[in-house]
Design a protein around this motif. Structure first.
Motif, mmCIF file in Angstrom:
data_model
loop_
_atom_site.group_PDB
_atom_site.id
_atom_site.type_symbol
_atom_site.label_atom_id
_atom_site.label_comp_id
_atom_site.label_asym_id
_atom_site.label_seq_id
_atom_site.Cartn_x
_atom_site.Cartn_y
_atom_site.Cartn_z
ATOM 1 N N VAL A 1 57.963 -92.573 -40.495
ATOM 2 C CA VAL A 1 57.047 -91.676 -40.872
ATOM 3 C C VAL A 1 57.313 -90.309 -41.394
ATOM 4 O O VAL A 1 57.589 -89.451 -40.475
ATOM 5 N N GLN A 2 58.473 -90.082 -42.717
ATOM 6 C CA GLN A 2 58.924 -88.780 -43.142
ATOM 7 C C GLN A 2 58.376 -88.249 -43.993
ATOM 8 O O GLN A 2 58.888 -88.670 -44.956
ATOM 9 N N SER A 3 58.159 -86.937 -44.517
ATOM 10 C CA SER A 3 57.798 -85.962 -45.454
ATOM 11 C C SER A 3 58.448 -84.790 -45.773
ATOM 12 O O SER A 3 58.733 -84.441 -44.655
ATOM 13 N N HIS A 4 58.968 -84.788 -47.343
ATOM 14 C CA HIS A 4 59.463 -83.504 -46.930
ATOM 15 C C HIS A 4 58.714 -82.695 -49.078
ATOM 16 O O HIS A 4 58.689 -83.340 -48.980
ATOM 17 N N THR A 5 58.920 -82.303 -49.223
ATOM 18 C CA THR A 5 58.681 -81.285 -51.049
ATOM 19 C C THR A 5 59.757 -81.249 -50.990
ATOM 20 O O THR A 5 60.788 -80.579 -50.332
ATOM 21 N N GLU A 6 60.228 -81.400 -52.490
ATOM 22 C CA GLU A 6 61.360 -80.903 -53.377
ATOM 23 C C GLU A 6 60.909 -80.950 -54.304
ATOM 24 O O GLU A 6 59.375 -80.494 -54.772
ATOM 25 N N GLY A 7 61.634 -78.889 -54.406
ATOM 26 C CA GLY A 7 60.557 -78.822 -55.686
ATOM 27 C C GLY A 7 62.587 -77.822 -56.493
ATOM 28 O O GLY A 7 63.732 -78.933 -56.169
ATOM 29 N N PRO A 8 62.181 -77.253 -57.208
ATOM 30 C CA PRO A 8 63.424 -76.146 -57.782
ATOM 31 C C PRO A 8 64.633 -76.116 -56.702
ATOM 32 O O PRO A 8 64.341 -75.332 -56.104
ATOM 33 N N LYS A 9 65.833 -75.996 -57.848
ATOM 34 C CA LYS A 9 66.864 -75.246 -56.649
ATOM 35 C C LYS A 9 66.295 -74.080 -56.348
ATOM 36 O O LYS A 9 65.581 -72.688 -57.709
ATOM 37 N N ILE A 10 66.212 -73.517 -54.881
ATOM 38 C CA ILE A 10 65.851 -71.543 -54.695
ATOM 39 C C ILE A 10 67.464 -71.535 -54.414
ATOM 40 O O ILE A 10 67.343 -70.031 -54.123
ATOM 41 N N TYR A 11 68.142 -71.528 -55.545
ATOM 42 C CA TYR A 11 69.535 -71.095 -55.454
ATOM 43 C C TYR A 11 70.063 -70.699 -56.913
ATOM 44 O O TYR A 11 70.008 -71.566 -57.745
#
Length: 389
Positions: free
Chosen positions: A191-201
């Motif tokens: 199990v792996q988790s990560h958070t995707e947000g708006p582009k940071i660039y």
């Protein structure tokens, strides 16, 4: 003017991109561009993504009858295999794992074989029916609802499986044993988790000023690596840059290399960025930086990070640092050749990387700990896992 021909190359070797660009025309590409926002966005959003990274291992136990009698609690281990950044192994106990059963059962377990803390995973153990009838004996977490969620392995050596996997007398007269061999299939889903947000660039690419670029290069004649002879007159030029100068766009990298892989396009973008910085082609440099931000990957990110540091691409540098610092990426990136190059060429970046790792660690949440005492027909959380036969 008469027909022209290439008469000689300069001191720099031509890149594959240059040769292709000089040999045939390319269709123009549409590069995405954005202007600097006038103010910060009033609304933002992010998405937490949790998934499993799955892998399987096939374990053949030959000479089963000879393994009997090795002793209760002693096992035969498979070769270790890697899933989700961790090593795993299958443990088969011919005389059982627990002395209370008196060697009446064989035991079968999946063990965490590398360092790890609170590794959450799904498991499946299959004893293969060798008669061809397809009546495999399957114990699985996959494809069913788990009331308490995935199983947690607290440290190296933690296991999931069954002390009473199969009664020995029944096993030895079954279709699972053939030519004194057993076949065991194992599937692990980490199990792996990560958070995707708006582009940071946000990399604004300016409007074309190709005429100025070409004029400056033609006037200066600096750092040329090829010369054209036209009616007896020599004109210096730059191979790495021919396509950009003709089209004012990045070349179609798939067309250029004949290979449709992100790795190849990233490599070409890295070389073009270095060339653009060298010749002060700011628009080309920004196009390459934008392309590299969009294609960050484990096997190329270390080289891209070093490139960003060396050529002052600060947004690209930030994207790479945040990608490498993620727990699910860090170990894999450190095993690449690019990371060795990064350590040698830009050692100061390691300090910055540690700062990003620490920031991510501050926001991580430790999962609940569970007992590793494994019950027969269940797991360490006391859940019953119904066998599928």
């Amino acid at each position: 003017m008469g027909a022209g021909r290439v008469c000689r190359g300069g001191p720099f070797s031509a890149s594959p991109a240059a040769g292709a660009a000089a040999g045939r025309p390319f269709p123009p590409l549409t590069a995405s561009s954005s202007s600097s926002p006038s103010s910060a966005p009033s609304e933002t959003a992010s998405t937490s993504v949790t998934k499993t990274v799955n892998g399987s291992h096939h374990f053949k136990i030959a000479g089963y009858s000879l393994s009997k009698g090795i002793g209760v609690g002693k096992f035969i281990a498979s070769e270790s295999f890697n899933v989700g950044g961790f090593d795993w192994a299958i443990y088969f106990y011919p005389d059982g794992k627990s002395g209370e059963d008196g060697a009446a059962y064989v035991s079968l377990f999946i063990a965490l074989a590398s360092e790890g803390t609170d590794v959450r995973a799904l498991f499946e153990l299959t004893l293969v029916d060798q008669s061809g009838k397809g009546q495999d004996k399957v114990h699985t977490h996959f494809g069913r609802s788990l009331e308490s969620g995935p199983y947690t392995l607290k440290y190296r050596g933690s296991m999931w499986g069954y002390k009473r996997f199969f009664k020995r007398v029944a096993l030895e007269t079954s279709d699972y044993l053939k030519d004194d061999c057993l076949l065991v299939n194992c599937t692990v889903g980490v199990v792996q988790s990560h958070t995707e947000g708006p582009k940071i660039y946000t990399i604004p690419v300016p409007r074309s000023n190709m005429a100025l670029h070409i004029g400056q290069l033609l006037t200066s004649g600096k750092r040329t690596d090829i010369a054209f002879e036209v009616d007896g007159e020599m004109f210096p030029a730059h191979k790495a840059l021919l396509h950009f100068m003709y089209w004012d766009e990045l070349p179609d990298l798939e067309e250029l290399t004949g290979v449709n892989t992100t790795w190849v396009s990233t490599l070409m973008a890295q070389h073009l960025l270095a060339a653009a910085d060298r010749y002060a082609l700011e628009r080309l440099k920004l196009l390459c930086e934008l392309k590299l931000c969009e294609d960050v990957a484990i096997n190329t990110v270390a080289n891209t990070l070093a490139l960003a540091e060396q050529h002052h691409c600060y947004q690209l540098k930030t994207v790479c640092l945040k990608f490498v610092a993620l727990p699910e990426n860090l170990k894999a990136v450190m095993q690449t050749d690019g990371f060795d190059y990064l350590q040698q060429s830009c050692p100061s970046l390691l300090t910055e990387l540690l700062e990003y790792v620490a920031k991510i660690g501050e926001h991580s949440v430790s999962p609940c700990l569970y007992s590793t005492e494994v019950l027969d027909g269940g797991d360490a959380n006391g859940r019953r896992v119904k066998p599928r036969i």
